[in-house]
Design an enzyme around this catalytic site. Sequence first.
Site, short mmCIF file in Angstrom:
data_model
loop_
_atom_site.label_atom_id
_atom_site.label_comp_id
_atom_site.label_asym_id
_atom_site.label_seq_id
_atom_site.Cartn_x
_atom_site.Cartn_y
_atom_site.Cartn_z
N GLU A 96 8.21 -1.07 11.80
CA GLU A 96 7.03 -1.95 11.69
C GLU A 96 7.45 -3.27 11.04
OE1 GLU A 96 5.39 -2.90 8.80
OE2 GLU A 96 6.37 -1.67 7.28
N GLY A 103 -18.45 2.33 24.15
CA GLY A 103 -18.50 3.05 22.88
C GLY A 103 -17.94 2.21 21.76
N ALA A 104 -17.82 2.80 20.57
CA ALA A 104 -17.41 2.02 19.40
C ALA A 104 -16.42 2.79 18.53
CB ALA A 104 -18.64 1.64 18.58
N CYS A 124 0.82 -1.21 0.00
CA CYS A 124 0.00 0.00 0.00
C CYS A 124 0.85 1.26 0.00
CB CYS A 124 -0.95 0.00 1.19
SG CYS A 124 -0.12 -0.09 2.80
#
Length: 429
Positions: free
Chosen positions: A121, A196-197, A51
């Site tokens: 990473e 919450g979300a 990506c």
Amino acid sequence: MSLIVIGLNHKTAPVEIREKIAFNSKEAIKEALKELIQREGIGEVVIISTCNRVEIYVYTANVSDLKRENQVEETIKAFLSNFHNIEIGEFENYLYVYKDTEAVEHLFKVASSLDSMIVGEPQITGQVKESYEIALSERTTSLILNYLMNRALFTAKRVRNETRIGKNPVSVSYAAVGLIKKVFDELSKKSILLVGAGEMAELALRHLIGSGIKNVYLTNRTFQRAEEIAKEFNGVAVPFGNLKEQLVKTDIVICSTGAPHYVITEQMLKEVMPLRKHKPIFFIDISVPRNVDPACNELDNVYLYNIDDLQDVVDSNILERKKEAEKALSIVQEETEKFFQWLNSLESVPVIVSIRNKAEQVRQEEIEKFKAKYKDLPPELINSIDYLTQSIINKIMHSPTVALKNNCENKEILIFSARRLFGLDSEEE
């Protein structure tokens, strides 16, 4: 011959350009490799497409001058244009081209995650390995790129093992998990409540589940939404009105709601903590505005971190990774030098073999003459003479062999001189 990499990445090209140039499947990469390997001047090729980057690594066949190298570059640009149906002018200015030493060093940086958007990473090393395996399956690599890709993966392993470049989390969700692990030793026996979300909260929850947490509860003002998330995470949906009761039996709470006020107050926790027998409770408040009253952090055994606290951890870890990246770069440079020592030694191999073959031919001829002249000598003596002459040839050949194998500035002149000194060119003519 030359090593060339042509590509673009998150540093040089916006996402809309990267999307147009990307190879979005293994099948697309395989098709591209099959086409490229047929093009003039391209002897070996590997494509890395993620990506954040698209890069084509080429070992050029029978190309020894700048003009023909430039022709290979133009060939690759034209291929990208035709394959993706995009005008060269749309992407050409975003491309970078590295050759030989710069190309090798760039690949080693890429594989070691020194060129990534988030330095350290780990995913990119696996992506490089997969790209190489695809090229292997399509037989578009041989001696040079096989060795190069293996050294890139070895370099990445060295960087991972010899530095701490990937040890400190540099995302908010990972930072949250890291802080939680400092409070709780064994996460598998702890319970977590998602209030919450929010996207970052869900990401942190995924990391925690990956770290061993099994008891997952979810609550939301819309109970149906809580049920949907609970199903995804194999958790239990809790009515929002039961929040206080759930806090009594929860160890970790991640808050990420759109509420404009405190959902969890100091007074609420003053009532909850005695019911918990004052066992530690950990809050991650990723909400903006905040959902957990900062005053809660003053209560005993209550640990509260908000988005700014987490960002401070992330910023500190980014600085730490940058320090480790300096150590990693020295490893990359060391491995780059080793690769070219190996590559340069290959140029000497045909000359070394020819010299040894000529020396052996002379030795055999002289041995035969000696045997013809002294026919009555015992076989044991002949064998000893044969061994002695082999030893003499090996000792004489040692210094020229070492000199030809060693890396030096004027390697081509040295090889040319060796061919003239030992009369190899005249024999071939």
